[in-house]
Design a protein around this motif. Structure first.
Motif, short mmCIF file in Angstrom:
data_model
loop_
_atom_site.label_atom_id
_atom_site.label_comp_id
_atom_site.label_asym_id
_atom_site.label_seq_id
_atom_site.Cartn_x
_atom_site.Cartn_y
_atom_site.Cartn_z
N LYS A 288 4.72 -8.80 -2.20
CA LYS A 288 4.68 -7.31 -2.02
C LYS A 288 5.86 -6.69 -2.94
CE LYS A 288 0.32 -5.58 -0.39
NZ LYS A 288 -0.61 -5.54 -0.68
N ASN A 289 6.41 -7.33 -2.48
CA ASN A 289 7.87 -6.25 -3.14
C ASN A 289 9.33 -8.08 -2.09
OD1 ASN A 289 8.40 -5.53 -0.38
ND2 ASN A 289 7.39 -3.69 -0.90
N THR B 74 9.55 -8.03 1.56
CA THR B 74 8.44 -8.37 1.94
C THR B 74 8.45 -9.75 2.26
OG1 THR B 74 7.32 -8.39 0.39
CG2 THR B 74 6.50 -6.96 2.46
N ASN C 295 2.84 -1.68 5.96
CA ASN C 295 2.22 -1.33 5.96
C ASN C 295 1.36 -1.94 4.74
OD1 ASN C 295 2.31 0.99 7.41
ND2 ASN C 295 3.75 1.65 6.25
N LYS C 296 0.28 -1.84 4.58
CA LYS C 296 -0.49 -2.34 3.19
C LYS C 296 0.23 -2.19 1.98
CE LYS C 296 -4.80 -2.21 6.01
NZ LYS C 296 -6.65 -2.14 5.46
N ASP C 297 1.01 -1.09 1.80
CA ASP C 297 1.64 -1.56 0.02
C ASP C 297 2.80 -1.75 0.29
OD1 ASP C 297 3.08 0.70 2.17
OD2 ASP C 297 3.24 1.58 1.33
N GLY C 298 2.90 -2.84 1.71
CA GLY C 298 4.73 -3.27 1.72
C GLY C 298 5.73 -3.13 2.11
N SER C 299 5.97 -1.31 1.99
CA SER C 299 6.71 0.12 2.71
C SER C 299 6.50 -1.18 4.10
CB SER C 299 6.07 1.45 2.91
OG SER C 299 5.11 1.48 3.29
#
Length: 113
Positions: free
Chosen positions: A41-42, A45, A107-111
């Motif tokens: 994701k980023n 992660t 979170n699912k968004d990578g945050s």
């Protein structure tokens, strides 16, 4: 002699885990490292997946190595089918453990949570 396979596979997992833990790939790539959809994701992660994945591989390698130490005495474990199943199931368990950890941390968004 099958315990030699246990020893070698345990050592390979330990070495791979140590490499991921202490010398992780610096950037997200498609070739080297622990790569799942959450891990890529980023950068944050990615780094956490390499660290935790490395630790999990080390633990699995140690368990495999311990089994090797006792295989010569426990003949039920001295067959190729058991070793292959152990490696497959163990590898899946490592992935599940790392993914559960990642879902707890991000979170699912990578945050980060």
């Amino acid at each position: 002699m099958i315990y030699i396979v246990y020893l070698i596979s345990g050592i390979i997992f330990i070495i791979a885990g140590l490499v991921l833990r202490y010398f992780p790939p610096k950037s997200i790539n498609g070739v080297i490292g622990y790569r799942t959809s959450m891990a890529i994701k980023n950068k944050e992660t990615w780094d956490e997946a390499q660290r935790y994945g490395g630790n999990s591989m080390i633990v699995f390698g140690i368990i495999n190595f311990i089994i090797a130490a006792f295989t010569y005495r426990i003949h039920a474990l001295s067959n190729e089918v058991f070793q292959i199943m152990f490696l497959i199931v163990g590898s899946i368990v490592v992935i599940i453990i790392v993914e559960v950890h990642m879902k707890k941390m991000f979170n699912k968004d990578g945050s980060r949570k």
